[in-house]
Design a protein around this motif. Structure first.
Motif, PDB file in Angstrom:
ATOM      1  N   ASP A  37     -79.259  -3.376 -11.722  1.00  0.00           N
ATOM      2  CA  ASP A  37     -79.591  -4.730 -12.134  1.00  0.00           C
ATOM      3  C   ASP A  37     -79.007  -5.012 -13.517  1.00  0.00           C
ATOM      4  OD1 ASP A  37     -80.702  -7.189 -12.019  1.00  0.00           O
ATOM      5  OD2 ASP A  37     -82.632  -6.530 -12.881  1.00  0.00           O
ATOM      6  N   PHE A  38     -78.004  -5.860 -13.549  1.00  0.00           N
ATOM      7  CA  PHE A  38     -77.475  -6.259 -14.857  1.00  0.00           C
ATOM      8  C   PHE A  38     -76.850  -7.646 -14.750  1.00  0.00           C
ATOM      9  CE2 PHE A  38     -74.256  -3.677 -12.752  1.00  0.00           C
ATOM     10  CZ  PHE A  38     -73.156  -4.493 -12.778  1.00  0.00           C
ATOM     11  N   ASP A  39     -76.654  -8.252 -15.866  1.00  0.00           N
ATOM     12  CA  ASP A  39     -76.095  -9.594 -15.918  1.00  0.00           C
ATOM     13  C   ASP A  39     -74.575  -9.506 -15.750  1.00  0.00           C
ATOM     14  OD1 ASP A  39     -75.602 -12.182 -16.326  1.00  0.00           O
ATOM     15  OD2 ASP A  39     -76.468 -12.312 -18.350  1.00  0.00           O
ATOM     16  N   GLN A  40     -74.028 -10.385 -14.908  1.00  0.00           N
ATOM     17  CA  GLN A  40     -72.579 -10.376 -14.680  1.00  0.00           C
ATOM     18  C   GLN A  40     -71.787 -10.483 -15.987  1.00  0.00           C
ATOM     19  OE1 GLN A  40     -70.201  -9.944 -12.191  1.00  0.00           O
ATOM     20  NE2 GLN A  40     -72.015  -8.966 -11.390  1.00  0.00           N
ATOM     21  N   ASN A  41     -72.342 -11.268 -16.924  1.00  0.00           N
ATOM     22  CA  ASN A  41     -71.613 -11.479 -18.178  1.00  0.00           C
ATOM     23  C   ASN A  41     -71.460 -10.206 -18.991  1.00  0.00           C
ATOM     24  OD1 ASN A  41     -71.663 -14.132 -17.446  1.00  0.00           O
ATOM     25  ND2 ASN A  41     -73.567 -14.544 -18.582  1.00  0.00           N
ATOM     26  N   GLN A  42     -72.318  -9.251 -18.679  1.00  0.00           N
ATOM     27  CA  GLN A  42     -72.270  -8.017 -19.475  1.00  0.00           C
ATOM     28  C   GLN A  42     -71.280  -7.012 -18.918  1.00  0.00           C
ATOM     29  OE1 GLN A  42     -76.302  -6.815 -18.994  1.00  0.00           O
ATOM     30  NE2 GLN A  42     -76.939  -7.706 -20.942  1.00  0.00           N
ATOM     31  N   SER A  43     -70.667  -7.304 -17.763  1.00  0.00           N
ATOM     32  CA  SER A  43     -69.896  -6.237 -17.116  1.00  0.00           C
ATOM     33  C   SER A  43     -68.804  -5.654 -17.999  1.00  0.00           C
ATOM     34  CB  SER A  43     -69.330  -6.684 -15.775  1.00  0.00           C
ATOM     35  OG  SER A  43     -69.315  -8.048 -15.645  1.00  0.00           O
ATOM     36  N   ALA A  44     -68.078  -6.497 -18.739  1.00  0.00           N
ATOM     37  CA  ALA A  44     -66.993  -5.977 -19.567  1.00  0.00           C
ATOM     38  C   ALA A  44     -67.537  -5.030 -20.631  1.00  0.00           C
ATOM     39  CB  ALA A  44     -66.235  -7.131 -20.219  1.00  0.00           C
ATOM     40  N   GLU A  45     -68.596  -5.432 -21.230  1.00  0.00           N
ATOM     41  CA  GLU A  45     -69.204  -4.630 -22.281  1.00  0.00           C
ATOM     42  C   GLU A  45     -69.750  -3.313 -21.707  1.00  0.00           C
ATOM     43  OE1 GLU A  45     -69.309  -4.575 -25.347  1.00  0.00           O
ATOM     44  OE2 GLU A  45     -70.986  -3.208 -25.747  1.00  0.00           O
ATOM     45  N   LEU A  46     -70.387  -3.440 -20.535  1.00  0.00           N
ATOM     46  CA  LEU A  46     -70.950  -2.282 -19.850  1.00  0.00           C
ATOM     47  C   LEU A  46     -69.854  -1.277 -19.499  1.00  0.00           C
ATOM     48  CD1 LEU A  46     -73.805  -1.637 -19.028  1.00  0.00           C
ATOM     49  CD2 LEU A  46     -73.367  -2.704 -16.820  1.00  0.00           C
ATOM     50  N   ASN A  47     -68.742  -1.839 -19.047  1.00  0.00           N
ATOM     51  CA  ASN A  47     -67.601  -1.027 -18.671  1.00  0.00           C
ATOM     52  C   ASN A  47     -67.140  -0.172 -19.863  1.00  0.00           C
ATOM     53  OD1 ASN A  47     -65.149  -0.080 -17.687  1.00  0.00           O
ATOM     54  ND2 ASN A  47     -64.767  -1.937 -16.535  1.00  0.00           N
ATOM     55  N   ARG A  48     -66.977  -0.836 -21.003  1.00  0.00           N
ATOM     56  CA  ARG A  48     -66.497  -0.168 -22.200  1.00  0.00           C
ATOM     57  C   ARG A  48     -67.478   0.921 -22.640  1.00  0.00           C
ATOM     58  NH1 ARG A  48     -67.226   0.161 -27.058  1.00  0.00           N
ATOM     59  NH2 ARG A  48     -69.084  -1.144 -26.968  1.00  0.00           N
ATOM     60  N   GLN A  49     -68.754   0.523 -22.607  1.00  0.00           N
ATOM     61  CA  GLN A  49     -69.823   1.408 -23.054  1.00  0.00           C
ATOM     62  C   GLN A  49     -69.886   2.691 -22.197  1.00  0.00           C
ATOM     63  OE1 GLN A  49     -73.291  -1.069 -23.236  1.00  0.00           O
ATOM     64  NE2 GLN A  49     -74.632   0.694 -23.443  1.00  0.00           N
ATOM     65  N   LEU A  50     -69.821   2.507 -20.893  1.00  0.00           N
ATOM     66  CA  LEU A  50     -69.899   3.652 -19.988  1.00  0.00           C
ATOM     67  C   LEU A  50     -68.678   4.559 -20.127  1.00  0.00           C
ATOM     68  CD1 LEU A  50     -71.339   1.967 -16.800  1.00  0.00           C
ATOM     69  CD2 LEU A  50     -72.379   3.875 -18.025  1.00  0.00           C
ATOM     70  N   ALA A  51     -67.494   3.929 -20.261  1.00  0.00           N
ATOM     71  CA  ALA A  51     -66.273   4.713 -20.405  1.00  0.00           C
ATOM     72  C   ALA A  51     -66.370   5.589 -21.652  1.00  0.00           C
ATOM     73  CB  ALA A  51     -65.064   3.791 -20.486  1.00  0.00           C
ATOM     74  N   GLU A  52     -66.924   5.020 -22.699  1.00  0.00           N
ATOM     75  CA  GLU A  52     -67.060   5.764 -23.950  1.00  0.00           C
ATOM     76  C   GLU A  52     -68.045   6.924 -23.784  1.00  0.00           C
ATOM     77  OE1 GLU A  52     -68.557   4.329 -28.145  1.00  0.00           O
ATOM     78  OE2 GLU A  52     -66.846   3.146 -27.425  1.00  0.00           O
ATOM     79  N   GLN A  53     -69.175   6.615 -23.156  1.00  0.00           N
ATOM     80  CA  GLN A  53     -70.199   7.630 -22.885  1.00  0.00           C
ATOM     81  C   GLN A  53     -69.637   8.806 -22.101  1.00  0.00           C
ATOM     82  OE1 GLN A  53     -73.613   8.234 -22.658  1.00  0.00           O
ATOM     83  NE2 GLN A  53     -74.224   6.714 -24.189  1.00  0.00           N
ATOM     84  N   ASP A 103     -61.104   3.873 -15.598  1.00  0.00           N
ATOM     85  CA  ASP A 103     -61.748   4.823 -14.696  1.00  0.00           C
ATOM     86  C   ASP A 103     -63.162   4.394 -14.338  1.00  0.00           C
ATOM     87  OD1 ASP A 103     -59.591   6.475 -14.459  1.00  0.00           O
ATOM     88  OD2 ASP A 103     -60.134   7.668 -16.215  1.00  0.00           O
ATOM     89  N   VAL A 104     -63.585   3.282 -14.890  1.00  0.00           N
ATOM     90  CA  VAL A 104     -64.919   2.767 -14.592  1.00  0.00           C
ATOM     91  C   VAL A 104     -64.740   1.356 -14.047  1.00  0.00           C
ATOM     92  CG1 VAL A 104     -67.167   2.130 -15.550  1.00  0.00           C
ATOM     93  CG2 VAL A 104     -65.939   4.113 -16.456  1.00  0.00           C
ATOM     94  N   ARG A 105     -65.474   1.037 -12.990  1.00  0.00           N
ATOM     95  CA  ARG A 105     -65.395  -0.325 -12.480  1.00  0.00           C
ATOM     96  C   ARG A 105     -66.815  -0.859 -12.329  1.00  0.00           C
ATOM     97  NH1 ARG A 105     -61.777  -2.467  -7.378  1.00  0.00           N
ATOM     98  NH2 ARG A 105     -60.059  -2.313  -8.835  1.00  0.00           N
ATOM     99  N   VAL A 106     -67.067  -1.976 -12.966  1.00  0.00           N
ATOM    100  CA  VAL A 106     -68.394  -2.583 -12.926  1.00  0.00           C
ATOM    101  C   VAL A 106     -68.276  -3.874 -12.126  1.00  0.00           C
ATOM    102  CG1 VAL A 106     -70.281  -3.523 -14.294  1.00  0.00           C
ATOM    103  CG2 VAL A 106     -68.924  -1.621 -15.185  1.00  0.00           C
TER     104      VAL A 106
END
Lengths: 633, 294
Positions: free
Chosen positions: A179-195, A202-205
């Motif tokens: 469950d997440f907001d569509q608008n956050q996907s880019a940020e989420l993508n970056r965050q997860l890749a860094e983690q 290599d990450v697709r949200v």
């Protein structure tokens, strides 16, 4: 007079036979066979080329002439038509006498130090004699000619046409129902890749689903990265494999990549539970393997080393997303005319160009010290000069490093309108093959993930020499025919009555014939497993015909049409029951993925259906006509 | 002209026990063989590379078998010569790092002409194993349910199901025996699985025919039996003939897949003759003369 109405079953059989004949050999379905490409390698000892009336296609190859090694005709992605006499075709060369090579499409870089070969934009004329030489470059000549449609419209699969087949899952894992907001996907993508310590690609949200494509990430790591981003996910929520959307995306990209690499007739499909099957006739394993495992991620990285510094800072300045279109690849030459490398010219998108221009200015590439100053080794210690290099990387590997060109550097520094006016850039490469690979990768886009060919993945890699596959085709036909003869022999021995036996063995083969018609019309690519299924159908078919014949012929003479109908119905009860069991027995193979057995199951099931619905009832009618005299009907 | 007639067997001379005994003994022995093989090797039947993972190559060379063994570092599982040619089929069951390409390039470096290669990962083999087992179980269960629905009585239905089970077990036991004695090597391949499924279909045909004649027709038991046998034996013999020809021809011509399917069907159909006309028949006779009376 035989009434058509009473014999409608026979009429139906005849209709189906005619329809099958039509789809098998008639101009139906794949009416235009198109062109067929035959590959001839100029490396073996005993290969002779026969080039009459054909086009030589030199895809991504370098054809050397007999002169100096720099005398190279490069025809990337181009068709070269040879007109004139092609003689002395030997193991590694072919001689063209007074001919011309016509280029359609593609770029041609022609030798300069020879008078024997002159080139205009679209045609290379060969005066005198020139040998097309393929000494060290392992040239594969693709001879395009009108396809030999074969005797039938049947299509053949991997076993019977040869080439390479790779069947593998896609590397990756995914978590759904997040469950997440569509608008956050880019940020989420970056965050997860860094983690996870992987690249953002290599990450697709995507709407509620997060996928990771790197093989270095474990489920545990993925789960904890998700937890760190605020999701309530455990290791159990993570599924192996990629989502259907990603799979479709990969199939699409792979298909166009294969089409453009000049591997004619290659197909990419998905089967079973998330497997991708790539079949390429005429290709060797390593060619196909490279295509399916290389993701084709092209990046231009700016590598800057400040004067005196020991370390460099790398910034990605152009990615595939920034590129709007690509041009023809070409040679890069020094002012003195020497070939220094290869390049693939591209046009950037406006946004990409703006960003690139800005980054180049900020990083100092457009300054006087930046332009043309690429020295990756540099001098010792504090006396080291600064270095400004643009690195071309393909799948993370360095392909070539170049300095900023003088023209482009000046333009980028001074012209504010560069992003809208002429945002072109040439990507450097070290060889024609690399430049071509970069061009194709940019055109088709990079693969979100690759086929997993590691030992712990469920994969299957096979190769069959096309000539051997061709042999299997005729040999399996022989096997099938001999099996049919064996059946015919048994039937003759048992009944000893031509009027019972002859219709029986022909009905059995009619079943196979209609089944082949079904294969042709449905575009089913025949493999050995299908052939086995066809032979099995002859077996079950005859079994059922024996039941019908025995039921009708035994217990004395058939007195009336009513008695006949009655006996026929009894026989059908057994046949129907037997058909249902065969279908039940085969159906697990249609949804469980067990190697190549899908085809076997399909052919057997369809064969049984054709038998029960069409051919076996017709045999009953044939028998009635032979057994009952006219007035008894 | 030669003619074959299905012999009329005088079943009256044999008791039900005498008829059912041999097929049940063979079934018991076959199950024992599977257990012994399982204890010795960890699998009930010898598994081919479709199920274990590994690499199979078909190469042409004049170097002979010893030349082939010398050329490869990876352990070779088997080398089968292709009849009438200088070709060999080499199998590596090693699940280590030796990939298809490594093996292929070794073969090419040694001057062999590589005509066919096939590599399956161990994980792929495991999935195949699971799915093949599941497929067999589903097919068998589906067939059993259908047979019970068809006859709606216990004894005739279970007779068909036991016969079919035995028809599958006996070929597997023959595979084990051949492997254990080292006479001939047939490993379980995709082809043999297809054949086992096919066998379910074939085997039930003659059983249904027999049950149908005995239970649903008028006429004496022995008369019905003879009628059903005449048809059923012809059917099975015809199929056996087709399969023997397919097996022989395709092994001589070295076509993959087809010999495996053919051989298993030959074993299974032969077993089916015994099971149908001894085991199934005795159960039906018991049912008809004693079971119904109870």
């Amino acid at each position: 007079m035989i009434s058509l109405r009473e014999n409608w079953r026979i009429v139906m059989l005849v209709v189906f036979l005619l329809a099958s004949a039509l789809v098998l050999v008639g101009p139906v379905g794949q009416s235009d066979p198109g062109t067929q490409t035959e590959f001839v390698e100029l490396t073996g000892d005993d290969k002779q080329l026969t080039l009459e009336q054909s086009t030589i296609t030199l895809d991504n190859t370098t054809v050397e002439t007999t002169n100096e090694s720099t005398d190279t005709i490069v025809a990337s992605d181009a068709d070269i038509e040879v007109e004139g006499e092609v003689a002395e075709r030997t193991n590694s060369s072919a001689r063209v006498i007074n001919g011309s090579l016509t280029i359609t499409g593609g770029t041609v870089v022609t030798p300069e130090n020879t008078t024997d070969i002159t080139a205009t934009e679209r045609s290379i004329a060969i005066g005198g004699e020139t040998t097309l030489h393929a000494e060290n470059s392992n040239v594969t000549l693709a001879l395009e000619r009108r396809a030999d449609a074969g005797l039938t419209n049947l299509q053949y699969g991997f076993d019977l046409s040869g080439g390479t087949r790779i069947r593998a899952p896609l590397a990756g894992m995914h978590a759904t129902d997040l469950d997440f907001d569509q608008n956050q996907s880019a940020e989420l993508n970056r965050q997860l890749a860094e983690q996870l310590g992987v690249e953002p690609i290599d990450v697709r949200v995507r709407s509620g689903t997060i996928e990771v494509f790197s093989q270095d990430v474990t489920r545990e790591e993925f789960a904890s990265a998700l937890q760190a981003s605020g999701f309530d996910a455990t290791e159990d929520d993570i599924n192996d494999g990629v989502t259907a959307a990603t799979r479709e995306n990969v199939v699409e990209i792979l298909q166009s990549k294969i089409d453009r690499t000049g591997l004619a007739g290659g197909t990419v499909t998905t089967v079973g539970d998330g497997f991708v099957v790539v079949e390429v006739p005429n290709a060797e394993i390593d060619e196909v393997r490279d295509i399916v495992t290389d993701r084709g991620v092209v990046r231009i990285v700016a590598e800057v080393r400040e004067p005196g510094a020991n370390s460099t800072t790398n910034t990605t300045v152009i990615t595939g997303d920034d590129i709007a279109s690509t041009g023809q690849i070409g040679q890069r030459t020094s002012p003195s005319g020497e070939v220094t490398g290869w390049e693939a010219p591209v046009t950037l998108t406006e946004e990409g160009a703006q960003q690139f221009q800005q980054q180049m200015q900020e990083l100092g590439f457009t300054s006087a010290t930046g332009i043309g100053n690429c020295d990756r080794t540099g001098g010792p210690g504090s006396e080291r000069q600064g270095s400004y290099c643009l690195l071309t990387t393909l799948d993370g590997e360095l392909v070539r490093s170049n300095g900023m060109g003088e023209d482009l550097g000046t333009e980028l520094g001074a012209n504010e309108n560069w992003p809208t006016e002429d945002p072109t850039f040439t990507i450097g490469a070290s060889s024609a093959a690399q430049a071509e690979e970069i061009k194709i990768s940019l055109e088709v886009g990079s693969l979100p993930t690759n086929l997993d060919l590691s030992e712990d993945a469920e994969n299957d890699v096979s190769y069959i020499q096309p000539s051997l596959a061709e042999e299997f085709k005729s040999l399996s036909l022989i096997t099938g025919l001999l099996a049919w003869f064996a059946v015919a022999g048994m039937v003759f021995l048992r009944y000893n009555k031509v009027r019972v036996a002859i219709p029986m063995i022909f009905t059995a083969i009619a079943e196979v014939f209609i089944l082949l018609g079904f294969a042709a019309v449905s575009g089913l690519a025949l493999d050995l497993s299908h052939i086995a299924g066809l032979i099995a159908v002859i077996g079950t078919g005859v079994d059922d015909l024996i039941i019908i014949a025995d039921e009708i012929l035994q217990q004395g003479e058939v007195a009336t049409g009513r008695v006949f109908q009655n006996r026929f119905r009894k026989a059908f009860w057994v046949i129907g029951a037997a058909a249902v069991t065969t279908i039940i027995a085969m159906s697990p193979l249609t949804f469980l993925s067990v190697g190549d057995l899908f085809g076997f199951a399909i052919v057997t099931i369809v064969g049984v259906l054709i038998g029960v619905l069409i051919t076996r009832p017709a045999y009953g009618d044939i028998l009635r006509n032979l057994v009952l005299s006219e007035d008894q009907r | 002209m030669v003619e074959f007639d299905v012999p009329e067997i005088d079943y009256d001379r044999y008791s039900n026990r005498q008829l059912a005994g041999p097929p049940l003994a063979v079934l018991g022995f076959s199950l024992l063989v599977l257990v012994v093989y399982y204890l010795l090797h960890g699998t009930p039947v010898p598994l081919g590379f479709d199920f274990t993972g590994g690499t199979e190559l078909r190469i042409a060379t004049d170097a002979g078998q010893s030349g082939i063994r010398e050329a490869f570092d990876a352990p070779i599982d088997s080398i089968r010569p292709v009849q009438g040619s200088n070709e060999y089929i080499v199998t590596f069951l090693d699940q280590g790092s030796s990939s298809a390409e490594a093996i292929k390039s070794t073969a090419e470096a040694a001057g062999f002409d590589v005509q066919r290669t096939s590599t399956r990962s161990a994980a792929f083999g495991t999935t195949n194993q699971q799915n093949a087992l599941l497929g067999l179980a589903l097919a068998f269960a589906g067939m059993s349910v259908f047979v019970f629905a068809l006859f709606r009585t216990f004894v005739p239905s279970i007779a068909v199901v036991i016969s079919a089970f035995s028809d599958i077990v006996i070929p597997l036991a023959i595979m084990d025996l051949l492997a254990l004695t080292g006479l001939f090597d047939i490993n379980l391949s995709l082809g043999t699985v297809a054949a086992l499924l096919m066998l379910i279909g074939y085997s039930v045909d003659s059983d249904i025919l027999l049950n149908n004649h005995i239970l649903r027709r008028r006429g004496s038991f022995y008369e019905s039996t003879y009628n059903a046998m005449q048809t059923g034996v012809t059917m099975t013999l015809t199929s056996i003939a087709a399969m023997i020809v397919m097996t022989l021809v395709s092994s001589i011509l070295s076509i993959p897949l087809l010999p495996d399917i053919g051989l298993i069907l030959v074993f299974g159909l032969t077993a089916d003759l015994m099971n149908t006309y001894m085991l199934n028949l005795s159960l039906l006779r018991w049912y008809k003369f004693e079971g119904v009376a109870r």
